[in-house]
Design an enzyme around this catalytic site. Structure first.
Site, mmCIF file in Angstrom:
data_model
loop_
_atom_site.group_PDB
_atom_site.id
_atom_site.type_symbol
_atom_site.label_atom_id
_atom_site.label_comp_id
_atom_site.label_asym_id
_atom_site.label_seq_id
_atom_site.Cartn_x
_atom_site.Cartn_y
_atom_site.Cartn_z
ATOM 1 N N TYR A 143 0.821 -1.212 0.000
ATOM 2 C CA TYR A 143 0.000 0.000 0.000
ATOM 3 C C TYR A 143 0.861 1.270 0.000
ATOM 4 O O TYR A 143 0.356 2.365 -0.235
ATOM 5 C CB TYR A 143 -0.950 0.039 1.202
ATOM 6 C CG TYR A 143 -2.016 -1.040 1.181
ATOM 7 C CD1 TYR A 143 -2.362 -1.677 -0.010
ATOM 8 C CD2 TYR A 143 -2.676 -1.427 2.331
ATOM 9 C CE1 TYR A 143 -3.330 -2.665 -0.040
ATOM 10 C CE2 TYR A 143 -3.653 -2.413 2.311
ATOM 11 C CZ TYR A 143 -3.972 -3.027 1.118
ATOM 12 O OH TYR A 143 -4.935 -4.004 1.088
ATOM 13 N N LYS A 194 3.882 -15.249 1.754
ATOM 14 C CA LYS A 194 3.904 -16.111 0.568
ATOM 15 C C LYS A 194 5.373 -16.298 0.184
ATOM 16 O O LYS A 194 5.819 -15.878 -0.896
ATOM 17 C CB LYS A 194 3.125 -15.459 -0.581
ATOM 18 C CG LYS A 194 1.622 -15.457 -0.390
ATOM 19 C CD LYS A 194 0.962 -16.791 -0.694
ATOM 20 C CE LYS A 194 0.928 -17.075 -2.169
ATOM 21 N NZ LYS A 194 0.371 -18.427 -2.462
ATOM 22 N N ASP A 227 -2.461 -18.050 1.550
ATOM 23 C CA ASP A 227 -3.648 -18.697 0.968
ATOM 24 C C ASP A 227 -4.129 -19.846 1.849
ATOM 25 O O ASP A 227 -5.329 -20.025 2.072
ATOM 26 C CB ASP A 227 -3.370 -19.167 -0.473
ATOM 27 C CG ASP A 227 -2.059 -19.932 -0.613
ATOM 28 O OD1 ASP A 227 -1.207 -19.839 0.293
ATOM 29 O OD2 ASP A 227 -1.876 -20.633 -1.632
ATOM 30 N N ASP A 251 -4.933 -7.127 5.916
ATOM 31 C CA ASP A 251 -6.184 -6.440 5.584
ATOM 32 C C ASP A 251 -7.274 -7.479 5.329
ATOM 33 O O ASP A 251 -8.385 -7.416 5.868
ATOM 34 C CB ASP A 251 -5.925 -5.588 4.328
ATOM 35 C CG ASP A 251 -7.013 -4.574 4.065
ATOM 36 O OD1 ASP A 251 -7.984 -4.522 4.830
ATOM 37 O OD2 ASP A 251 -6.898 -3.835 3.069
ATOM 38 N N ASP A 255 -10.331 -9.128 8.145
ATOM 39 C CA ASP A 255 -11.762 -9.018 7.832
ATOM 40 C C ASP A 255 -12.410 -10.402 7.790
ATOM 41 O O ASP A 255 -13.546 -10.580 8.228
ATOM 42 C CB ASP A 255 -11.971 -8.326 6.474
ATOM 43 C CG ASP A 255 -12.060 -6.813 6.619
ATOM 44 O OD1 ASP A 255 -11.774 -6.306 7.725
ATOM 45 O OD2 ASP A 255 -12.406 -6.140 5.635
#
Ligand code: NAD
Length: 370
Positions: A143, A194, A227, A251, A255
């Site tokens: 970001y 990852k 994942d 993020d 959620d």
């Protein structure tokens, strides 16, 4: 009385002031019943600050924020501010506060109180008693990484670019927060990246492993690809204690974990910065929900996310774990007794408003120390 602890209260907009009022009542209770005094300063943030000062966070407010032990924020925003320039929108006040205080670690617990297990979309046995903490790196990663932008190509196309980048120190400091937290919880950290396909992920794993070896070997450490973590969170979320991950994965995973609990009005959060020489960290505590303009002013908002954010403040900024347990225990018992605000209402329960929920929690606190 022990030495006063300083708190800046920024109730903000919409339901923010309504839910913050219940925290003030809990502060008063702690002063009266536990001899823990707070110096409370209240100020404006968000839309109400824009109305008063023409900007969503006044310089004087920021100055106070720098001095206090911790900041408690209600919520900001509302439809009347949606047309403003981004720089003066209510959310900009919150972003300025996070940036100025260097709040790089975002803590999002996902707890499922047994009484609310049926509000989750997952089966009761999968989520009942769930208590996990996601630590998300908040000021680095894709970001913020450079280069970024949309660039023209020679063949007439455009190319959108964002850069995922992390330095050793950025990874180390957020890993340290996660290990510290795990020591106050069940003692296990799962680091998520990852590393199989991203260099930033390989460095993340290397630095987290080294940070662990250098000072946190009493805490359990495991690694997981992001994942797989997304799948494990819905398959068997109770396997986790603390999850530490980067800005982008955090993020999404936070959620996802939030939805396991089934209710926005129940979710607290904290954002922490770097500790000074005494170990004191700048800290901001706030509910995950927004200003809920659709129900503002009606006295029906659920104050539990705000009160649980204050419990996090007691635990992480003031080392008052026992008092945090008292507050969280009182919330759990109120729910067990079937007391509910409208957002978590279920058949056979008693509906109360914001103040009624505050009354019930204070009554349980009284019982706990009687
Ligand atoms: P929201 O979280 O305010 O509301 C979503 C829904 O959940 C609404 O129906 C609302 O009534 C309900 N809800 C939220 N909190 C509740 C509570 N404590 N008790 C009972 N019901 C509750 O999200 P939104 O509607 O998308 O956004 C409204 C405004 O809040 C916008 O201006 C948005 O930008 C802002 N916002 C601020 C923050 C923040 O301050 N950190 C976070 C999210 C949204």
């Amino acid at each position: 009385m022990t030495a006063n602890k300083s708190l800046l209260l920024l109730p903000g907009d919409g339901i923010g002031p309504e839910v913050m009022a219940q925290v003030v009542r809990v502060c008063d209770w702690l002063a009266a019943k536990r001899s823990i005094a707070f110096d409370l300063t209240e100020d404006l943030v968000g839309g109400c600050a824009y109305d008063a000062h023409g900007k969503p966070l006044a310089d004087a407010t920021l100055k106070t924020a720098r001095k206090v032990d911790a900041v408690l924020l209600g919520a900001v925003g509302g439809p009347q501010y949606d047309q403003l320039d981004f720089a003066v929108r209510p959310e900009a006040g919150l972003l300025a506060l996070r940036k100025e205080r260097g709040l790089f670690a975002n803590l999002r617990p996902a707890m499922v109180f047994p009484a609310l297990a049926d509000a989750s979309t997952l089966k009761r046995e999968v989520v009942e008693g769930l208590d996990i903490m996601i630590v998300r790196e908040l000021t680095g990663g894709v970001y913020f990484g450079e280069p970024r932008g949309i660039f023209p190509l020679d063949d007439g196309q455009e190319k959108g670019v964002n850069t995922q980048a992390y330095t050793t120190s950025e990874i180390r400091r957020v890993a340290e927060v996660a290990f510290d937290l795990a020591r106050k919880r069940a003692g296990r950290v799962c680091s998520v990246e990852k590393a199989n396909v991203m260099e930033s992920g390989r460095l993340w794993r290397k630095v987290v492993t080294a940070t662990h070896a250098a000072g946190f070997t009493d805490v359990g450490l495991s690694h997981m690809y992001a994942d797989n973590c997304a799948m494990q969170l819905v398959r068997d979320p109770k396997q986790f204690d603390v999850i530490v991950t980067d800005n982008l994965f955090g993020d999404m995973l936070s959620d996802e974990a939030a939805m396991l609990t089934g209710s926005l009005g129940m979710l607290p959060s904290a954002s922490l910065g770097a500790g000074d020489e005494t170990g004191r960290r700048p800290a901001l505590y706030e509910p995950v929900h927004g200003s809920a303009p659709d129900i503002a002013g009606q006295g029906i908002a659920n104050p539990i996310a705000m009160i649980l954010s204050f419990a996090m403040c007691l635990r992480y900024s003031f080392g008052l774990g026992e008092e945090a347990d008292l507050v969280e225990g009182a919330v759990a018992r109120v729910l067990d007794r079937g007391i509910r605000t409208g957002d978590i209402m279920a058949e056979g329960c008693t509906r109360v408003g914001t103040g009624g929920m505050g009354d019930a929690i204070l009554a349980e606190l009284d019982l706990a120390v009687a």
